[in-house]
Enzyme design. Structure first.
Site, PDB file in Angstrom:
ATOM      1  N   LYS A 113      56.498  15.366 -71.566  1.00  0.00           N
ATOM      2  CA  LYS A 113      57.713  14.653 -71.184  1.00  0.00           C
ATOM      3  C   LYS A 113      58.850  15.105 -72.105  1.00  0.00           C
ATOM      4  CE  LYS A 113      60.332  10.461 -71.510  1.00  0.00           C
ATOM      5  NZ  LYS A 113      61.494  11.350 -71.663  1.00  0.00           N
ATOM      6  N   GLU A 168      68.980   6.292 -91.236  1.00  0.00           N
ATOM      7  CA  GLU A 168      69.233   7.593 -90.621  1.00  0.00           C
ATOM      8  C   GLU A 168      70.450   7.502 -89.707  1.00  0.00           C
ATOM      9  OE1 GLU A 168      66.581  11.127 -88.723  1.00  0.00           O
ATOM     10  OE2 GLU A 168      66.291   9.143 -87.844  1.00  0.00           O
TER      11      GLU A 168
END
Length: 482
Positions: A174, A383
């Site tokens: 995917k 992050e």
């Protein structure tokens, strides 16, 4: 506009509903690069069934023959490398030289694992008994699910699927919906290289349908995921419920420690390349510069100069830095810039959407430098995934290492120093899966292990090199008394 299909059981097929989604150029969102199937759980199950049915035959295929298919696919990719780099730049946004380098990396990975396939099988060991042959036999896990991100849309799918295929597994891949076309191109080359139907299946669509089905299917024996920490943890928990083998590579908050023995301009160049390359959209991007106070102010000035010298514009027009991949990613970076200012950090440069005519329609952001950052600030802990670097002052090597380790992440880290003792000590002290001396935190060799520590990784199996083969295999120990 071009229409791309799923690759399932050796055929190119639409989803069962016929629904599709568009892939846009982040430098010009009106530029639709192609349409792809908005696949469902049922589409994914068909791909899993095809892979499971093909697996016994693929496992019985001699490993050198499997390797030769990978090498032929690499050659086919090489023939269209320029076209692939342009597609990658258009769908992901990174500058054309960066896209070309990534395509070359995918080609090299296929060649590498194509050759490694010749050495698979097992080992002979000496037995403590007479008239006994003692050996190991390496076998594939079976059928594996690969879930890959948009930021390296050809390299990461390839460095997962190549070792999986080389070792005799069948695959359902995917790719990320923001940039899936180059992964489809890899599948096309493998198909043309002679890969049997069902061995590789590529299904596009939402994680809630495709990814969830892969994670929960009893016919999937392992899941390899690269992406955000939050999504990776959910994938890992779901996949582990029925005993799947799981490999997760996730976020980072990567530091570069700058010591006063190093030339300051050299240090700033290293940090700039690590922080602003690929628009900061790398899990290994330099997000924190931890700088000794003796050179702190000079370093900030030099880093700002490097940032201000970066040309921002469409990936195919020769600029140094392209746009974010999407409006959501741009909004996330802008939000963190606001957070940094509200926390009291000093915005030295950048922080805004550039205003030239060429930036009018894309998801652009200026390279951004914050100074006077403390380790407890969110911009030093979370992050950002954009071209933003926080510069933190420290008074000693020991304090630098303490600050560098003061985060939940542990992916990549570097030190720039001319002191040999500091360099060796840093390798021992830092909590990171990738450690570099006098290099940027980004950039990886394909034949050595890659992976993180702490929240950056499941810390189960590494990727790339021989470690990449280990994840996709299990072994039997055989005692043969003759």
């Amino acid at each position: 506009m071009p229409a791309f299909d799923n690759y399932c059981n050796g055929q190119w097929t639409d989803s069962e509903t016929g629904e599709r989604f568009d892939v846009h150029n982040p430098a010009d969102p009106t530029d639709v690069i192609g349409t792809l199937p908005q696949s469902t759980a049922a589409d994914t199950k068909r791909a899993i069934d095809a892979a499971a049915k093909a697996q016994p035959g693929w496992e019985k295929t001699p490993a050198p023959e499997r390797g030769s298919i990978l090498r032929r696919a690499a050659s086919l990719l090489d023939e269209q490398a320029d076209e692939l780099a342009e597609i990658l730049s258009r769908e992901e946004g990174k500058a054309l030289p960066e896209a070309s380098g990534e395509v070359a990396r995918a080609i090299d990975i296929l060649y590498y694992y194509g050759e490694k396939a010749n050495d698979l099988g097992g080992e002979i060991k000496s037995s403590s008994s007479q008239d006994t042959r003692l050996e190991t036999k390496t076998e594939p896990l079976g059928t594996v699910g690969l879930i890959t991100p948009w930021n390296y849309p050809i390299a990461i799918p390839t460095w997962k699927l190549a070792p999986a295929l080389a070792t005799g597994n069948t695959v359902v891949l995917k790719p990320a919906s923001q940039a899936p076309i180059v992964a489809i191109k890899v599948a096309k080359c493998l198909d043309e290289a002679g890969l049997p139907g069902g061995v590789l299946n590529v299904i596009t669509g939402p994680g809630s349908e495709v990814g969830q089905t892969l994670s929960t299917s009893e016919d999937i024996d392992a899941i390899s995921f690269t992406g955000s920490t939050s999504v990776g943890q959910m994938v890992g928990e779901t996949a582990a419920t029925d005993g799947k083998r799981v490999q997760l590579e996730m976020g980072g908050k990567n530091p570069t420690v700058v010591m006063p023995s190093m030339d300051v301009d050299t240090a700033a160049k290293i940090v700039s390349e690590g922080a602003f390359g690929v628009t900061g959209q790398a899990c290994t991007a330099t997000s924190r510069a931890i700088v000794h106070e003796d050179v702190y102010e000079e370093f900030v000035d030099e880093l700002v100069a490097h940032a201000d010298n970066i040309g921002i514009g469409p990936a195919l027009d020769g600029y140094d830095m392209g746009p974010h991949v999407s409006q959501d990613e741009l909004d996330g970076t802008l939000e963190y810039i606001d957070v940094g200012q509200s926390e009291g950090a000093t915005l030295e440069t950048g922080g805004s959407v550039p205003q030239e005519d060429r930036h009018e329609s894309g998801y652009y952001i200026e390279p951004t430098v914050f100074s006077n950052v403390s380790s407890g600030m969110r911009i030093a802990q979370e992050e950002i995934f954009g071209p933003v670097v926080a510069v933190l002052p420290v008074s000693s090597y020991d304090e630098a290492v303490t600050v560098a380790n003061d985060t939940e992440f542990g992916l990549s880290a570097s030190i720039v120093t001319e002191d040999l003792r500091e360099a060796h000590q840093f390798v021992d002290d830092i909590e990171a899966g990738v450690v570099k001396v006098n290099e940027k935190t980004t950039g990886l060799e394909l034949h050595v292990p890659f992976g993180g520590m702490k929240a950056s990784s499941s810390e189960t199996y590494r990727e790339q090199g021989d470690a990449g083969l280990d994840f996709f295999t299990t072994s039997k120990t055989v005692y043969l008394n003759y």
